[in-house]
Scaffold this motif. Structure first.
Motif, short mmCIF file in Angstrom:
data_model
loop_
_atom_site.label_atom_id
_atom_site.label_comp_id
_atom_site.label_asym_id
_atom_site.label_seq_id
_atom_site.Cartn_x
_atom_site.Cartn_y
_atom_site.Cartn_z
N ARG A 20 17.21 41.72 42.78
CA ARG A 20 18.10 42.75 42.22
C ARG A 20 18.68 43.63 43.32
O ARG A 20 19.82 44.09 43.23
N GLU A 21 17.91 43.89 44.38
CA GLU A 21 18.42 44.66 45.50
C GLU A 21 19.54 43.89 46.20
O GLU A 21 20.56 44.47 46.57
N ARG A 22 19.38 42.58 46.34
CA ARG A 22 20.43 41.76 46.93
C ARG A 22 21.68 41.78 46.06
O ARG A 22 22.81 41.83 46.55
N GLU A 23 21.47 41.77 44.76
CA GLU A 23 22.59 41.82 43.82
C GLU A 23 23.34 43.15 43.95
O GLU A 23 24.57 43.19 43.99
N VAL A 24 22.59 44.25 44.02
CA VAL A 24 23.21 45.57 44.19
C VAL A 24 23.98 45.62 45.51
O VAL A 24 25.12 46.11 45.55
N LEU A 25 23.41 45.09 46.58
CA LEU A 25 24.09 45.08 47.88
C LEU A 25 25.39 44.28 47.80
O LEU A 25 26.42 44.69 48.35
N GLY A 42 23.75 45.39 33.50
CA GLY A 42 23.09 45.72 32.24
C GLY A 42 21.89 46.65 32.44
O GLY A 42 20.90 46.54 31.72
N LEU A 43 22.00 47.55 33.41
CA LEU A 43 20.91 48.46 33.73
C LEU A 43 21.38 49.90 33.64
O LEU A 43 22.58 50.17 33.62
N SER A 44 20.44 50.84 33.64
CA SER A 44 20.80 52.25 33.60
C SER A 44 21.19 52.74 34.98
O SER A 44 20.86 52.13 36.00
N MET A 45 21.90 53.86 35.02
CA MET A 45 22.27 54.46 36.30
C MET A 45 21.02 54.84 37.10
O MET A 45 21.01 54.71 38.32
N GLY A 46 19.99 55.30 36.42
CA GLY A 46 18.75 55.65 37.10
C GLY A 46 18.12 54.46 37.80
O GLY A 46 17.63 54.57 38.93
N THR A 47 18.15 53.31 37.15
CA THR A 47 17.61 52.09 37.75
C THR A 47 18.43 51.68 38.96
O THR A 47 17.88 51.31 40.00
N ILE A 48 19.75 51.77 38.86
CA ILE A 48 20.62 51.44 39.98
C ILE A 48 20.34 52.38 41.15
O ILE A 48 20.24 51.94 42.30
#
Length: 86
Positions: A20-25, A42-48
């Motif tokens: 998920r970190e790779r996906e965010v990057l 499909g996640l919350s802003m807090g999770t991001i």
């Protein structure tokens, strides 16, 4: 920006980055806003924000620009998720 050459020399610890970190990057490198990333994943802003905080820590950077500079100088190290268009 004076640190760009120094940042480019850093290696991405690809095995240390969670999928998920790779996906965010990947999304950061495409210029997506945090809100867009949250919606697309499909996640919350807090999770991001948590993923980004962890990602910055692992890359030893302080902002999106630094993370993206590292990513763009070694994109093959952190490939985009296979199910996303490039």
């Amino acid at each position: 920006i004076d640190e760009a050459p120094h940042l480019a020399a850093r290696k991405i610890p690809s095995r240390q980055l969670a999928p998920r970190e790779r996906e965010v990057l990947y999304y950061l490198s495409k210029g997506r806003a945090y809100k867009q990333i949250a919606a697309e994943m499909g996640l919350s802003m807090g999770t991001i924000r948590t993923y980004i905080r962890r990602l910055y820590g692992k890359l030893h950077v302080n902002c999106r620009t630094e993370a993206v500079v590292i990513y763009l100088t070694q994109p093959s190290t952190v490939e985009p998720p296979k199910f996303f268009p490039v």
